[in-house]
Design an enzyme around this catalytic site. Structure first.
Site, PDB file in Angstrom:
ATOM      1  N   ILE A  17       0.802  -1.203   0.090  1.00 37.71           N
ATOM      2  CA  ILE A  17      -0.021   0.010  -0.043  1.00 37.71           C
ATOM      3  C   ILE A  17       0.662   1.183  -0.150  1.00 37.71           C
ATOM      4  CG2 ILE A  17      -0.303   0.377   2.309  1.00 37.71           C
ATOM      5  CD1 ILE A  17      -3.209   0.460  -0.109  1.00 37.71           C
ATOM      6  N   ASN A  49       2.404  -0.930   8.518  1.00 38.36           N
ATOM      7  CA  ASN A  49       0.888  -0.572   8.453  1.00 38.36           C
ATOM      8  C   ASN A  49       0.424  -0.651   6.896  1.00 38.36           C
ATOM      9  OD1 ASN A  49       2.624   1.886   8.167  1.00 38.36           O
ATOM     10  ND2 ASN A  49       0.856   2.546   6.935  1.00 38.36           N
ATOM     11  N   CYS A  50      -1.017  -0.358   6.621  1.00 38.66           N
ATOM     12  CA  CYS A  50      -1.376  -0.219   5.030  1.00 38.66           C
ATOM     13  C   CYS A  50      -2.188   1.045   5.502  1.00 38.66           C
ATOM     14  CB  CYS A  50      -2.105  -1.413   4.879  1.00 38.66           C
ATOM     15  SG  CYS A  50      -4.002  -1.427   5.836  1.00 38.66           S
ATOM     16  N   ALA A  51      -3.035   1.272   4.336  1.00 42.63           N
ATOM     17  CA  ALA A  51      -3.700   2.563   4.317  1.00 42.63           C
ATOM     18  C   ALA A  51      -4.510   3.045   5.569  1.00 42.63           C
ATOM     19  CB  ALA A  51      -4.814   2.851   3.199  1.00 42.63           C
ATOM     20  N   ARG A  66      -4.716   0.672   8.751  1.00 41.63           N
ATOM     21  CA  ARG A  66      -4.346  -0.293   9.902  1.00 41.63           C
ATOM     22  C   ARG A  66      -2.912  -0.486  10.219  1.00 41.63           C
ATOM     23  NH1 ARG A  66      -7.961  -5.425   7.374  1.00 41.63           N
ATOM     24  NH2 ARG A  66      -8.971  -4.288   5.828  1.00 41.63           N
TER      25      ARG A  66
END
Length: 529
Positions: A12, A473-475, A477
């Site tokens: 991401i 992390n992603c967008a 979370r």
């Protein structure tokens, strides 16, 4: 599985850049179209020249996707010294492409590629950072970056003899990568042409799968969100090579001007029904939000509106749905499955009526890349899109409201005033004082920002720093691997006082649903570690 989830979340980092650059190219295409803007947009005018310059900047990420992924992955996956890992990955990737260039130059007949003919005259090759090489797209970039990250995580701290101390750390990682790339380059030179043939076959299969393929794509993309594996569904389509080698998004944007000026049916020009999940975000989430509001007792509706409205606007306009979806996911998971079924069905029906395009995000991106530049010649399909969409808004509303009321699902605001309450920092301090059994007043902790406050709160809920193995992390979370999952506090701890939207736990893999501020929270979290 945990490694796959971490890898998916790392993807991401570069992907987040594509939305902005795509909107820039879409707007430039619009403003350079004389059919829409009139004579001011004719070639040679100052208006045309200005937007040509802006458009050239917008193409940056699409022309250098490989570099973006090579650089982006170490930021999330390197366990230490991320900046140095990033530099090592970039250098080794360039070494790899120089090796490929040399191999194909020395043995063109053996590998079936003669670079002396020029990149522009060959298929399956490309210039990367000025190096003519095989077009391995983001697959090659991800593979090489992954190899370097593996080397970095294991050998960055390796202590060498004092006389070789200058070669420790970053240099040692790069040296290992330098030699590993020699056999890897030979392997790719042999294998990749067959992979490209397979990609062509896969493209044909997907096209022939028709509406079943469209429905399955969008169902899986939505239903896998709780697992964090949905990136693996849409990324190969969006950025290559599942349907089109260069990826559907760059393909759509590069042909947008041609599509805008053509009066042929858009579905004939672009026969792909994928990456339209933005319709689920716009229409589906709107119907869900209305159902949540009208299933709440009237006394609590204002409070619920304050909770639901920002999350709904974020989903509809920005395409980030997790704040809304996670309000009911943990309470009633079957609602989320119904959401995925309805959404996939809606998009498939739209596609049956000729709706296609680049609609993976929210209203803003969909408008910039579809409605605005294409409406003059293809406005009819967008009317159909809206009609089908609002029919499903009503269907979502009726079905979700009936289920919520029928099964008395305890969504925020349906049971007590407390559940719909918008908590303040003082509420949090009072609750914490009560939990600790303290009778005296306690001073509020001083934090530099709300990100630091959340980081400290999450760290405590995850069992303390000694329980943390790695974090990324992603967008939306924060993804953490813990040593002992029994030390992790439950969903109620993280959602209390709106500190998070919830958690998803699978063994040692923990996902804290933070929201769009997760990069800043992660920075503070790592600082505390």
């Amino acid at each position: 599985m945990n490694a796959i989830k971490r890898f998916g979340s790392a993807m991401i980092v570069p992907v987040l850049l594509f939305a902005f650059f795509g909107i820039v190219v879409g707007l430039a295409t619009l403003f350079k179209n004389p059919a829409i803007m009139g004579s001011i947009a004719e070639e040679g005018t100052m208006w045309y020249n200005i937007w040509t310059i802006i458009e050239s900047g917008g193409w940056t990420i699409f022309d250098h996707m490989e570099l973006a992924f090579v650089i982006g992955l170490p930021i999330s996956l390197a366990k230490k010294a991320q900046a140095r890992a990033t530099l090592a990955a970039l250098m080794v990737y360039l070494v790899f492409n120089n090796y490929i260039n040399a191999i194909l130059t020395l043995w063109p007949s053996t590998f079936g590629v003669d670079l002396s003919q020029g990149v522009e005259n060959l298929t399956g090759v490309k210039e990367i950072a000025g190096i003519p090489t095989l077009d391995t797209n983001i697959i090659g970039a991800i593979a090489i970056s992954g190899i370097v990250i593996w080397i970095h995580n294991r050998f960055y701290d390796k202590k060498l003899p004092d006389m070789l101390g200058i070669f420790q750390g970053l240099v040692f990682v790069t040296i290992i990568g330098f030699f590993v790339m020699i056999p890897f380059a030979f392997l790719i030179a042999f294998v990749w042409p067959y992979v490209q043939q397979g990609i062509g076959s896969l493209q044909g299969f997907i096209t022939q799968a028709g509406y079943i393929g469209v429905w399955l794509f969008h169902f899986l993309e939505r239903v896998l969100i709780p697992t964090g594996l949905h990136h693996f569904i849409y990324t190969p389509f969006e950025y290559g090579p599942a349907a089109v080698n260069e990826g559907l998004k760059p393909y759509w944007i590069s042909n947008l001007n041609e599509f805008a000026n053509s009066t042929a049916a858009l579905k004939d020009l672009y026969p792909y029904g994928f990456l339209m999940q933005g319709n689920i975000k716009m229409f589906g989430c709107l119907g869900i939000a209305l159902a949540m509001y009208y299933s709440t007792p009237k006394a609590n509706r204002k409070k619920v509106l304050a909770l639901v409205l920002p999350a709904t606007l974020t989903a509809v306009f920005a395409g980030i749905t997790e704040p809304l979806e996670f309000t009911f996911l943990f309470i009633a998971p079957y609602l989320f499955v119904i959401h995925a079924l309805l959404g996939a069905t809606m998009v498939t029906i739209m596609n049956m009526f000729g709706v296609v395009g680049m609609m993976g995000s929210g209203f803003i991106e969909i408008a910039a890349l579809n409605w605005i530049p294409l409406s003059s010649n293809h406005g009819g399909i967008y009317i159909i899109q809206a009609i089908v969409g609002f029919i499903f808004v009503a269907l979502y509303f009726v079905l979700f409201r009936w289920i919520i009321v029928k099964f008395d699902i305890a969504l925020p605001g349906r049971k007590t005033d407390e559940e719909a309450k918008l908590y303040t920092k003082q509420d949090y301090q009072n609750a914490k004082k009560e939990e600790d059994g303290e009778n005296q007043e306690i001073a509020a902790a001083t934090y530099e920002s709300e990100y630091e406050e959340k980081a400290v709160y999450y760290l405590e809920g995850l069992g303390g720093k000694e329980n943390i193995k790695d974090v990324t992390n992603c967008a939306t979370r924060l993804r953490v691997t813990v040593k002992d999952p029994d030390l992790v506090k439950g969903n109620d701890y993280f959602t209390k006082n709106q500190m998070a939207h919830g958690i998803a736990q699978s063994g040692q893999s923990i996902q804290v649903i933070v929201g769009l501020s997760v990069p800043q929270v992660r920075d503070s979290f790592e600082t505390k570690l």
